[in-house]
Design a protein around this motif. Structure first.
Motif, short mmCIF file in Angstrom:
data_model
loop_
_atom_site.label_atom_id
_atom_site.label_comp_id
_atom_site.label_asym_id
_atom_site.label_seq_id
_atom_site.Cartn_x
_atom_site.Cartn_y
_atom_site.Cartn_z
N CYS A 42 0.80 -1.38 0.00
CA CYS A 42 0.14 0.02 0.00
C CYS A 42 0.72 1.15 -0.15
O CYS A 42 0.26 2.23 0.19
N LYS A 43 2.13 1.12 -0.19
CA LYS A 43 3.09 2.19 -0.15
C LYS A 43 3.06 2.90 1.08
O LYS A 43 3.31 4.43 1.00
N VAL A 44 2.82 2.57 2.25
CA VAL A 44 2.96 3.04 3.76
C VAL A 44 4.63 3.38 3.79
O VAL A 44 4.84 4.39 4.18
N THR A 45 5.33 2.17 3.42
CA THR A 45 6.67 2.66 3.58
C THR A 45 7.25 3.19 2.42
O THR A 45 6.78 2.88 1.28
N ASP A 46 8.11 4.21 2.67
CA ASP A 46 8.60 4.66 1.52
C ASP A 46 10.25 4.84 1.19
O ASP A 46 10.66 5.30 0.49
N GLY A 47 10.60 4.05 2.38
CA GLY A 47 12.15 4.05 2.37
C GLY A 47 12.87 5.08 2.83
O GLY A 47 14.14 5.08 2.98
N ASP A 54 10.83 0.60 11.02
CA ASP A 54 9.62 1.49 11.66
C ASP A 54 8.22 0.65 11.77
O ASP A 54 7.57 0.34 12.72
N VAL A 55 8.02 -0.21 10.82
CA VAL A 55 6.74 -1.02 10.50
C VAL A 55 6.96 -1.92 11.46
O VAL A 55 5.89 -2.30 12.34
N ASP A 56 8.09 -2.65 11.54
CA ASP A 56 8.29 -3.89 12.62
C ASP A 56 8.08 -3.40 14.07
O ASP A 56 7.57 -3.68 15.02
N ILE A 57 8.91 -2.12 14.61
CA ILE A 57 8.66 -1.42 15.67
C ILE A 57 7.20 -1.13 16.22
O ILE A 57 6.79 -1.50 17.24
N VAL A 58 6.33 -0.40 15.12
CA VAL A 58 5.07 -0.32 15.45
C VAL A 58 4.12 -1.42 15.58
O VAL A 58 3.29 -1.52 16.51
N PHE A 59 4.48 -2.55 14.87
CA PHE A 59 3.61 -3.85 15.10
C PHE A 59 4.09 -4.33 16.58
O PHE A 59 3.06 -4.59 17.19
N SER A 60 5.12 -4.32 17.09
CA SER A 60 5.67 -4.78 18.35
C SER A 60 4.92 -3.98 19.28
O SER A 60 4.76 -4.44 20.31
N LYS A 61 4.75 -2.70 19.22
CA LYS A 61 4.37 -1.67 20.19
C LYS A 61 2.96 -1.85 20.40
O LYS A 61 2.31 -1.92 21.41
N VAL A 62 1.98 -1.98 19.15
CA VAL A 62 0.59 -2.17 19.52
C VAL A 62 0.04 -3.57 19.84
O VAL A 62 -0.95 -3.64 20.42
N LYS A 63 0.82 -4.68 19.44
CA LYS A 63 0.24 -6.07 19.80
C LYS A 63 0.48 -6.18 21.35
O LYS A 63 1.34 -5.58 22.04
#
Length: 176
Positions: A42-47, A54-63
């Motif tokens: 979905c092009k949330v990550t733009d590099g 960042d995506v992995d950190i956010v996933f770990s934070k919300v779960k």
């Protein structure tokens, strides 16, 4: 009216990515791999402002602490976390709306999936009508395999030697 349709398409995208690649998935929970795929497709990550880290950190934070998956509510929280990083020039609410528009209505993309080609030598080698010898016996006229009966010699337990011409005539001779 438009907001409820957008929420429905956002939830639909969540479900499609949640079941991607997992035959047992119900679509209620998403694992980290599928979350990363959603962000990438979905092009949330733009590099630059949002990376895969960042995506992995956010996933770990919300779960949850011991959980390995996130539900739809945690998914929305994760999008809220990523929104200000992705859209720095917008307010928090505008950034969340923009990131929801990126995700809403999307589904997983199969990139790098090899398509089978049936050209040249492959076509010639897989044409069962050109088979000879014992291989010819393994397929019927339509090219469909016969299975075990085409691969093995089925044993004849009639008591007669194979290719015996007068098989089954003994009882007729004895009664006369």
């Amino acid at each position: 009216m438009a907001v409820s349709a957008e929420v429905a398409s956002l939830e639909e995208s969540f479900r499609k990515f949640a079941i991607y690649g997992d035959t047992k998935a119900t679509g209620q929970e998403m694992n980290g791999k599928n979350w990363a795929k959603l962000c990438k497709d979905c092009k949330v990550t733009d590099g630059k402002s949002v990376t895969s880290t960042d995506v992995d950190i956010v996933f770990s934070k919300v779960k949850g602490k011991t959980a390995r998956v996130i539900n739809y509510e945690e998914f929305k929280k994760a999008l809220e976390e990523l929104a200000p990083k992705r859209f720095k020039d917008k307010s928090k609410e505008e950034a969340y709306e923009a990131i929801c528009q990126l995700v809403a209505g999307k589904e997983p993309v199969n990139v790098g999936v090899t398509k089978a080609k049936n050209v040249g030598a492959v076509e010639r080698l897989t044409d069962t009508s050109k088979y000879t010898g014992s291989h010819k016996e393994r397929f019927d006229e339509s090219g469909k395999g016969k299975g075990k009966s085409g691969r093995e010699n089925i044993v004849d337990n009639s008591g007669y030697v194979s290719a015996y011409k007068n098989a089954g005539t003994y009882d007729a001779k004895v009664k006369k």
